[in-house]
Design a protein around this motif. Structure first.
Motif, PDB file in Angstrom:
ATOM      1  N   VAL A   1      85.121 -23.570  26.468  1.00  0.00           N
ATOM      2  CA  VAL A   1      86.379 -23.728  26.891  1.00  0.00           C
ATOM      3  C   VAL A   1      87.201 -23.540  25.702  1.00  0.00           C
ATOM      4  O   VAL A   1      86.697 -24.130  24.536  1.00  0.00           O
TER       5      VAL A   1
ATOM      6  N   TRP B   1      89.372 -20.741  29.988  1.00  0.00           N
ATOM      7  CA  TRP B   1      87.930 -20.626  30.063  1.00  0.00           C
ATOM      8  C   TRP B   1      87.464 -19.316  30.210  1.00  0.00           C
ATOM      9  O   TRP B   1      87.986 -18.260  30.469  1.00  0.00           O
TER      10      TRP B   1
ATOM     11  N   MET C   1      84.511 -28.128  34.698  1.00  0.00           N
ATOM     12  CA  MET C   1      85.871 -27.238  34.968  1.00  0.00           C
ATOM     13  C   MET C   1      86.440 -27.781  36.291  1.00  0.00           C
ATOM     14  O   MET C   1      86.084 -27.811  37.365  1.00  0.00           O
TER      15      MET C   1
END
Length: 503
Positions: free
Chosen positions: A163, A490, A418
Motif C-alpha cells: 500500500v 494499493w 484492505m
C-alpha cells in the motif's frame, strides 16, 4: 470490408492464450563422440509418475545446463509438494558409475547407486542432490547438481501486497474526493478539497514519480464523473453541463451538451444520460447523436468506470459497465454494453446489486493435465455499495466480457488489510521488475493462503533474464459506505506474473 454487428447480436468468446512447453523428445544423441565430457553428458532428466504426489509429475520439464553441470525445473512445483521421495529418470550414455548423493539429516550423506537401483526414491527436501557420473572406460567423470524447486507462495493468488505509504498524489490536506483516469498512456489523478483541486500525472504509478500541480475545474464539477476520451477529458456538473478539456485538465470549455451521468467514452464518442424530468432519462452522446429513452432496468448513475474492448465480429470498439442505480432508485446487478450506436444488456445477475463497483480487465490461469497453461483475459469486478448500504467485499470474475459472472476463488479475494470500498478506480500498468522502489511502496506480509495451483508451461532456458514486465493493478482511492475518501493507492498482481519468466 469492415464488419460491424449491433452489440445485442455479439456473442463473447472465452479468450485464452495457450502456451505449450518447448521440450522436445526428438533430440537425437546418435553419432555423438562418447569421449571426454560427452561420455558423461546427461541428455534428459525427469521425475517419474506419482499421482499421490502430483498429477503430471512426469511431465515437469527440467533444464540441463551442461556448462554449469546443473539440472533444475525452471518453473517451481506447487507450494507444499512433497519432494522427499521422488524416483527419477535419467538419460545418459553408458557409464561405469552413476551415484546420487543426498544430504543427510545429520552430517552423513546418503548415496544411491542409480545403475543398480534406478527405482529408488531420492530425497530433494534437504536441498540439491549430487549426481556423479564416470565414463564407461573410466577416462572421464563429472558431477551434476540437481535442484527440484518448489514454490514458496501461491502463484495464482491476486496478491495485494503493498500500500502506498503516502496520500494520493496531491498537496491538499484531508481531501474529500478524487478521480483517476488513464489518458494517453498516463495516470491522471484529480483530487478535490472544497473548491480547490490538484492534478497528479504519472507515466507509471509503480515508480512513484508524480507531476503534481493546482488546476481549476468548472463550477460545481462532479469530480467522480471525470472521463477520458482519445484526445480530451470530460466532466459534468451538478447542473448537468458537460465540459471538455484538451490540455489534460488545465482548462475547460462548455460543450453546450447536457449530461447528468457519464458512462464512458469509446472511439471519441462520450456516452451518458440526460435527466429530462422526474424519473425520465434519455441516452445521449457527445458529439451529439440520436437520443432515446433509457430502459427502466438500465442504470442512470453509479455505474462502474467503462472497460473498452474490441471483437473479431466488429470493426468498432465496444464499451461495458456494471452495476449502478436505475431511474427508479433501484440498484442494478446487470452488465451493459455500448457499441457507439446502441446499448444492450449483456447479463443480469451474477453480481451483487450495487453502485460504485470497480471494473478492471486482468488475467487468470488454467492448467491442463499435460501442464499446458491457458492464460485468460478476465474481467474483475469488486467493491461498491449494496442494498444494505455496506461495501461489497467480494471479488467477481467474468471470462467472457461480462456475459457470465461468478464469485472468484479465495486466492483472488481482497486481503483483510484492505477495507471494502466503493467508487475506486483500477488501472493496469506494466512495471519493469526488479524495479519498484521500496521507498514508495510499503510491503505487507502475505497471509497464509489455501493451496490451489495452476503450474505454468515450461520452455527451454537459453540465458538468464534480468528484467521483465509485470502488469500491476493500481487501485486509487474509493470511499467507505458513508462517502469518506480513502486517500491511498494499493497495488496488486497475480503472484505468477511477478515471477521471473522463462525463455
Amino acid at each position: 470490408m469492415n464488419k460491424k454487428y449491433p452489440i445485442n447480436m455479439l456473442v463473447a468468446l472465452i479468450l485464452g492464450v495457450f502456451t505449450q512447453a518447448c521440450n522436445s523428445d526428438t533430440d537425437s544423441y546418435e553419432n555423438l563422440d562418447l569421449s571426454g565430457e560427452t561420455a558423461v553428458m546427461v541428455s534428459k532428466f525427469s521425475l517419474k509418475e506419482n499421482e499421490k504426489v502430483l498429477t503430471g509429475l512426469d511431465e515437469v520439464f527440467f533444464s540441463i545446463d551442461l556448462n554449469k553441470a546443473t539440472v533444475f525445473n525452471a518453473d517451481s512445483l506447487p507450494k507444499g509438494t512433497r519432494v522427499n521421495r521422488l524416483p527419477v529418470s535419467i538419460t545418459m550414455p553408458s557409464v561405469s558409475k552413476a551415484e546420487m548423493t543426498m544430504p543427510g539429516v545429520t552430517c552423513t550423506d546418503t548415496v544411491v547407486d542409480y545403475l543398480s537401483n534406478a527405482n529408488d526414491s531420492i530425497d530433494f527436501s534437504r536441498g540439491s542432490v549430487k549426481l556423479k557420473l564416470v565414463s564407461y572406460d573410466g577416462s572421464a567423470e563429472r558431477t551434476y547438481t540437481i535442484f527440484v524447486n518448489v514454490h514458496k507462495s501461491e502463484p495464482d493468488s491476486l496478491c495485494w501486497g503493498s500500500v502506498a505509504m503516502s496520500a494520493l498524489p496531491t498537496d491538499l490536506s484531508v481531501p474529500t474526493a478524487q478521480k483517476t483516469v488513464l489518458y494517453q498512456g498516463k495516470a491522471l489523478t484529480f483530487v478535490q478539497k472544497g473548491s480547490d483541486y490538484t492534478r497528479g500525472v504519472s507515466a507509471n504509478p509503480g515508480l512513484g514519480s508524480w507531476d503534481i500541480g493546482a488546476v481549476s475545474m468548472p463550477v460545481d464539477a462532479v469530480i467522480g464523473s471525470l472521463t477520458a476520451s482519445g484526445d480530451a477529458l470530460f466532466v459534468t456538473t451538478s447542473a448537468q453541463k458537460l465540459y471538455k478539456s484538451g490540455d489534460m485538465g488545465l482548462t475547460w470549455q462548455d460543450t453546450g451538451m447536457e449530461m447528468a451521468h457519464i458512462y464512458g467514452a469509446v472511439d471519441g464518442k462520450v456516452a451518458g444520460v440526460r435527466h429530462v424530468s422526474a424519473d425520465k432519462y434519455v441516452h445521449v452522446t457527445y458529439p451529439e447523436g440520436q437520443e432515446y429513452a433509457v430502459p427502466a432496468n438500465c442504470p442512470v448513475s453509479g455505474t462502474s468506470d467503462a472497460v473498452i474492448y474490441s471483437t473479431e465480429w466488429s470493426s468498432e470498439k465496444q464499451m461495458i459497465i456494471v452495476g449502478g442505480r436505475t431511474a427508479s432508485g433501484a440498484l442494478s446487478d446487470g452488465t451493459w454494453g455500448f457499441d457507439g450506436e446502441s446499448w444492450a444488456q449483456l447479463s443480469a445477475g451474477g453480481l451483487p446489486n450495487a453502485e460504485g463497483m470497480t471494473l478492471v480487465p486482468y488475467f487468470s490461469f488454467r492448467t491442463g493435465d499435460d501442464w499446458t497453461v491457458t492464460r485468460q483475459t478476465m474481467l474483475l469486478a469488486f467493491g461498491g455499495i449494496d442494498v444494505s448500504h455496506n461495501c461489497v467485499a467480494k471479488v467477481y470474475m467474468s471470462p467472457d466480457r461480462g456475459m457470465h459472472w461468478s464469485e472468484a476463488g479465495q486466492l483472488m479475494q481482497l486481503p483483510e488489510e484492505m477495507s471494502p470500498r466503493a467508487f475506486a478506480q483500477a488501472l493496469v500498468f506494466d512495471t519493469e521488475l526488479p524495479g519498484i522502489s521500496s521507498d514508495v511502496w510499503s510491503e505487507i506480509p502475505a497471509k497464509v493462503l489455501p493451496a490451489w495451483y495452476c503450474p505454468v508451461a515450461l520452455s527451454r532456458a537459453v540465458k538468464p533474464i534480468e528484467k521483465w514486465e509485470c502488469p500491476y493493478i493500481y487501485l486509487f482511492g474509493g470511499t467507505d459506505a458513508d462517502g469518506k475518501l480513502y486517500d491511498t493507492i494499493w497495488r496488486g498482481v497475480i503472484n505468477r506474473l511477478s515471477f521471473k519468466p522463462l525463455q
